[in-house]
Design an enzyme around this catalytic site. Structure first.
Site: not given
Ligand code: 5GP
Ligand code: MG
Length: 195
Positions: A58-59, A115, A118, A146, A167, A174, A180
């Protein structure tokens, strides 16, 4: 008139509350400005060809809604759902992606919009899945990246902002399904979630 005053008061209180418990990292005005710049780049890239924007729910809901209103090429929107966060709201769990079979992108220009990038696991998995669908072109866009070591070796084609390794919430992102609706990007003060 009275209802209007109540709404104004509610918005004012929400913003004051957010400012006292959170650090504002990116104001909404900066996001709007970046979306205009990136919108122009994307318009140029596709030269009036149709683009399928795949929103990662949903992000990416809010950034996708604002992005498509900065595009001047023919656009359609599809969505997939990616989930990776555990019950405590900030720790990573097992990645699941659903909704992939609900639309056909063979031979089409596809832009995946998420969104935040990470570890990159989510975007890398999505890119691999969409590559197998034989799209005409495939690019990715993230609102936030990030500053962490990239474990996957993949980097999105468009990054609106790079942020420190905290975070973050707001503008679609969220914490336990809350926050959100905040218009900018925030981090909790001292990185301590309120609940
Ligand atoms: P990744 O797979 O790149 O590690 O993480 C991506 C997903 O983790 C993003 O689409 C998001 O939904 C969630 N995420 C990663 N870091 C954050 C953060 O700092 N805040 C929030 N709300 N969601 C995050
Ligand atoms: Mg996400």
């Amino acid at each position: 008139m009275r209802n209007f005053l109540y709404i104004l008061l509610f918005c004012f209180c929400s913003i004051c509350w957010a400012d006292s418990t959170m650090d504002l990292l990116i104001p909404s005005t900066a996001i709007a400005q970046r979306l205009q710049e990136v919108g122009m780049q994307i318009d140029k890239q596709y030269k009036n060809e149709e683009l399928v924007v795949v929103m990662v729910m949903k992000g990416a809901l809010v950034v996708t809604a604002d992005l498509i209103r900065n595009l001047h090429i023919p656009v359609s929107v599809e969505f997939v759902r990616a989930k990776s966060y555990g019950k405590n709201g900030t720790s990573q769990g097992k990645l699941t992606i659903t909704g992939l079979d609900d639309f056909n992108v063979k031979g089409k220009n596809v832009l995946i919009v998420d969104d935040i990038f990470d570890s990159g696991t989510t975007m890398k998995a999505l890119v691999n899945i969409f590559k197998a669908k034989k799209t005409k072109s495939l690019r990715s866009l993230v609102l936030l990246l990030k500053q962490v070591p990239y474990e996957t070796g993949y980097r999105p084609d468009h990054v609106l902002f790079e942020i420190p390794n905290r975070f973050v919430i707001g503008y679609g992102l969220d914490y336990k399904e809350s926050f959100r609706e905040l218009p900018g990007i925030y981090a909790f003060k001292d990185d301590k979630p309120p609940f």
